[in-house]
Design a protein around this motif. Sequence first.
Motif, PDB file in Angstrom:
ATOM      1  N   GLU A 165       0.826  -1.213   0.000  1.00 30.65           N
ATOM      2  CA  GLU A 165       0.000   0.000   0.000  1.00 30.65           C
ATOM      3  C   GLU A 165       0.858   1.260   0.000  1.00 30.65           C
ATOM      4  O   GLU A 165       0.477   2.284  -0.572  1.00 30.65           O
ATOM      5  N   LYS A 166       2.011   1.181   0.649  1.00 32.78           N
ATOM      6  CA  LYS A 166       2.914   2.329   0.713  1.00 32.78           C
ATOM      7  C   LYS A 166       3.844   2.409  -0.489  1.00 32.78           C
ATOM      8  O   LYS A 166       4.740   3.264  -0.525  1.00 32.78           O
ATOM      9  N   GLY A 167       3.661   1.510  -1.450  1.00 37.78           N
ATOM     10  CA  GLY A 167       4.438   1.574  -2.683  1.00 37.78           C
ATOM     11  C   GLY A 167       5.746   0.823  -2.678  1.00 37.78           C
ATOM     12  O   GLY A 167       6.550   0.957  -3.607  1.00 37.78           O
ATOM     13  N   ALA A 168       5.998   0.011  -1.649  1.00 40.59           N
ATOM     14  CA  ALA A 168       7.264  -0.715  -1.559  1.00 40.59           C
ATOM     15  C   ALA A 168       7.312  -1.867  -2.551  1.00 40.59           C
ATOM     16  O   ALA A 168       6.299  -2.520  -2.822  1.00 40.59           O
ATOM     17  N   ARG A 169       8.498  -2.130  -3.063  1.00 40.16           N
ATOM     18  CA  ARG A 169       8.726  -3.258  -3.971  1.00 40.16           C
ATOM     19  C   ARG A 169       9.603  -4.330  -3.315  1.00 40.16           C
ATOM     20  O   ARG A 169       9.923  -5.341  -3.934  1.00 40.16           O
ATOM     21  N   TYR A 170       9.993  -4.069  -2.077  1.00 39.42           N
ATOM     22  CA  TYR A 170      10.768  -5.039  -1.295  1.00 39.42           C
ATOM     23  C   TYR A 170      10.317  -4.918   0.157  1.00 39.42           C
ATOM     24  O   TYR A 170      10.182  -3.809   0.683  1.00 39.42           O
ATOM     25  N   ARG A 171      10.094  -6.055   0.811  1.00 36.69           N
ATOM     26  CA  ARG A 171       9.677  -6.091   2.211  1.00 36.69           C
ATOM     27  C   ARG A 171      10.587  -7.008   3.003  1.00 36.69           C
ATOM     28  O   ARG A 171      10.802  -8.168   2.665  1.00 36.69           O
ATOM     29  N   LEU A 172      11.136  -6.483   4.105  1.00 36.19           N
ATOM     30  CA  LEU A 172      12.028  -7.233   4.992  1.00 36.19           C
ATOM     31  C   LEU A 172      11.323  -7.501   6.315  1.00 36.19           C
ATOM     32  O   LEU A 172      10.720  -6.600   6.895  1.00 36.19           O
ATOM     33  N   GLY A 173      11.407  -8.735   6.807  1.00 39.55           N
ATOM     34  CA  GLY A 173      10.840  -9.097   8.101  1.00 39.55           C
ATOM     35  C   GLY A 173      11.924  -9.511   9.083  1.00 39.55           C
ATOM     36  O   GLY A 173      13.080  -9.729   8.705  1.00 39.55           O
ATOM     37  N   PRO A 174      11.577  -9.645  10.372  1.00 38.26           N
ATOM     38  CA  PRO A 174      12.561  -9.963  11.409  1.00 38.26           C
ATOM     39  C   PRO A 174      13.021 -11.418  11.387  1.00 38.26           C
ATOM     40  O   PRO A 174      12.504 -12.254  10.645  1.00 38.26           O
ATOM     41  N   GLU A 175      13.966 -11.725  12.245  1.00 40.28           N
ATOM     42  CA  GLU A 175      14.603 -13.044  12.306  1.00 40.28           C
ATOM     43  C   GLU A 175      13.608 -14.111  12.758  1.00 40.28           C
ATOM     44  O   GLU A 175      12.854 -13.913  13.713  1.00 40.28           O
ATOM     45  N   LEU A 176      13.604 -15.241  12.049  1.00 41.12           N
ATOM     46  CA  LEU A 176      12.785 -16.408  12.394  1.00 41.12           C
ATOM     47  C   LEU A 176      11.331 -16.023  12.639  1.00 41.12           C
ATOM     48  O   LEU A 176      10.665 -16.555  13.537  1.00 41.12           O
ATOM     49  N   GLU A 177      10.819 -15.114  11.824  1.00 46.02           N
ATOM     50  CA  GLU A 177       9.467 -14.581  12.046  1.00 46.02           C
ATOM     51  C   GLU A 177       8.378 -15.610  11.803  1.00 46.02           C
ATOM     52  O   GLU A 177       7.277 -15.498  12.352  1.00 46.02           O
ATOM     53  N   ILE A 178       8.631 -16.627  10.996  1.00 48.03           N
ATOM     54  CA  ILE A 178       7.583 -17.600  10.695  1.00 48.03           C
ATOM     55  C   ILE A 178       7.264 -18.484  11.900  1.00 48.03           C
ATOM     56  O   ILE A 178       6.099 -18.718  12.220  1.00 48.03           O
ATOM     57  N   CYS A 179       8.285 -18.970  12.590  1.00 46.48           N
ATOM     58  CA  CYS A 179       8.059 -19.854  13.738  1.00 46.48           C
ATOM     59  C   CYS A 179       8.148 -19.128  15.065  1.00 46.48           C
ATOM     60  O   CYS A 179       7.695 -19.643  16.093  1.00 46.48           O
ATOM     61  N   GLY A 180       8.715 -17.910  15.070  1.00 47.46           N
ATOM     62  CA  GLY A 180       8.986 -17.211  16.319  1.00 47.46           C
ATOM     63  C   GLY A 180      10.394 -17.523  16.800  1.00 47.46           C
ATOM     64  O   GLY A 180      10.898 -18.637  16.621  1.00 47.46           O
ATOM     65  N   TYR A 181      11.043 -16.539  17.423  1.00 46.53           N
ATOM     66  CA  TYR A 181      12.443 -16.727  17.815  1.00 46.53           C
ATOM     67  C   TYR A 181      12.589 -17.620  19.035  1.00 46.53           C
ATOM     68  O   TYR A 181      13.521 -18.397  19.138  1.00 46.53           O
ATOM     69  N   GLY A 182      11.644 -17.534  19.982  1.00 45.16           N
ATOM     70  CA  GLY A 182      11.833 -18.209  21.265  1.00 45.16           C
ATOM     71  C   GLY A 182      11.363 -19.646  21.307  1.00 45.16           C
ATOM     72  O   GLY A 182      10.810 -20.083  22.321  1.00 45.16           O
ATOM     73  N   CYS A 183      11.569 -20.408  20.248  1.00 45.74           N
ATOM     74  CA  CYS A 183      11.104 -21.802  20.213  1.00 45.74           C
ATOM     75  C   CYS A 183      11.946 -22.737  21.071  1.00 45.74           C
ATOM     76  O   CYS A 183      11.537 -23.869  21.341  1.00 45.74           O
ATOM     77  N   SER A 184      13.137 -22.290  21.451  1.00 48.23           N
ATOM     78  CA  SER A 184      14.006 -23.082  22.314  1.00 48.23           C
ATOM     79  C   SER A 184      14.236 -24.480  21.724  1.00 48.23           C
ATOM     80  O   SER A 184      14.479 -24.615  20.528  1.00 48.23           O
ATOM     81  N   ASP A 185      14.107 -25.546  22.535  1.00 49.28           N
ATOM     82  CA  ASP A 185      14.417 -26.886  22.032  1.00 49.28           C
ATOM     83  C   ASP A 185      13.372 -27.440  21.073  1.00 49.28           C
ATOM     84  O   ASP A 185      13.547 -28.533  20.528  1.00 49.28           O
ATOM     85  N   HIS A 186      12.292 -26.695  20.838  1.00 52.48           N
ATOM     86  CA  HIS A 186      11.358 -27.104  19.787  1.00 52.48           C
ATOM     87  C   HIS A 186      12.009 -27.013  18.405  1.00 52.48           C
ATOM     88  O   HIS A 186      11.496 -27.597  17.450  1.00 52.48           O
TER      89      HIS A 186
END
Length: 445
Positions: A35-56
């Motif tokens: 919507e803001k006109g961007a052609r590239y989008r960056l997301g944070p580290e391990l955003e799909i599963c979440g960072y704090g999965c620990s031994d999972h």
Amino acid sequence: MGRKVTLATCSLNQWALDFEGNLQRILESIRIAKEKGARYRLGPELEICGYGCSDHYFESDTILHSFQVLTKLLESPVTSDIICDVGMPVMHKNVRYNCRVIFLNKKILLIRPKMVMANAGNYRELRWFTPWNKSREIEEHFLPRTIQEITGQDTVPFGDAVLATKDTCLGSEICEELWAPNSPHIDMGLDGVEIFTNGSGSHHELRKAHLRVDLVRSTTTKNGGIYLLSNLRGCDSDRLYFDGCSMISINGDIVVQGSQFSLENVEVLTATLDLEDVRSYRAHTSSRCISASRVPPFHRVHVDFSLSSFDDVYTPTSEPIQWKYHTPAEEISLGPACWLWDYLRRSKQGGFLLPLSGGVDSSAVACIVYSMCRLVCQAVDAGNKEVLRDVRQLVGDDMYVPKMPQELCRRLLTTCYMATENSSKETRERAKTLSEQIGRYSIRT
């Protein structure tokens, strides 16, 4: 002219193993970026599963479900015509890596594994992941069949490579790599990479924002270029609080600053920048040009896509800003308050019980809970429907709207005075006065 690019970075409040919720927040950030006109989008580290999965992370299901989320991202029309850069764990040749997966229009362009692990203090990444130790090397990664059916690709490049679009070149770093003395962006910049991206999972620590900003500024001051930093936000399901602070920089200047303490689940920052500013900045420095002339090249993944448009001569670009820092007192008040709110709404408890003695420790905790209530009221006043929904669920009232921090604190904080033989009349009075000022519900003892 085809030289001005609009780029997006974001802060997301991702939950460990909340794959459906994480997916929706990622899609929302991509939608806002477009919507803001961007052609590239960056997301944070391990955003799909979440960072704090620990031994999972040891469980194969964590990677399986991450690929299932990636499948939905690839299939979604929201992700069309924008380069999406997401973080997730990937198993390559029976080795688990912390990766960036970069895709465009149902095609995976590159899987870039993390090369420098965070393994000190609060971090134990070497317990779950292996660093990629093959500098400037790539291999072919065989995709799961569910992904193959969508992309039509059997294999994709995996390793230390960069993306070459029709108009520029992008290179990825992941969190700790920015902090390393031999950061990948050094050689990438010398090899002509103009846009550096960093999907990060950097926790809040007093005055740490100063270090992040200084690192990003120095990166683009010495080497020139554009730097995007995306950071997680919220409680990681354990002791840490990620404080956002995403940013975009060009040639030593910050042009966009993300909020450090916010209850927003999705925050998207965009900037429009001129690639010619990078090129002229770099060409002006003789010592950099000499170093660049002898740097070994990176493998380039060619992308039939442009980040700029042909007719952009009148497109305004983002101007430098002065970074606004919180004071130490504000950080102490706001950081733990945000953590408490995330912990409370995720655990779905009814509030907190605090034995209030009148001493410094318990009084400080009470003030932080009050700070949490103030942040919640401000978010509701600003129209944050997710915060309002969470408050109503916590207090068990579908019609409730918090107006004053004291009134909300009375619903969420219960205090009691627990005296010992060493307690005095003064400590009892201090505990009583503080509890009345913040509006808590008190159990008489």
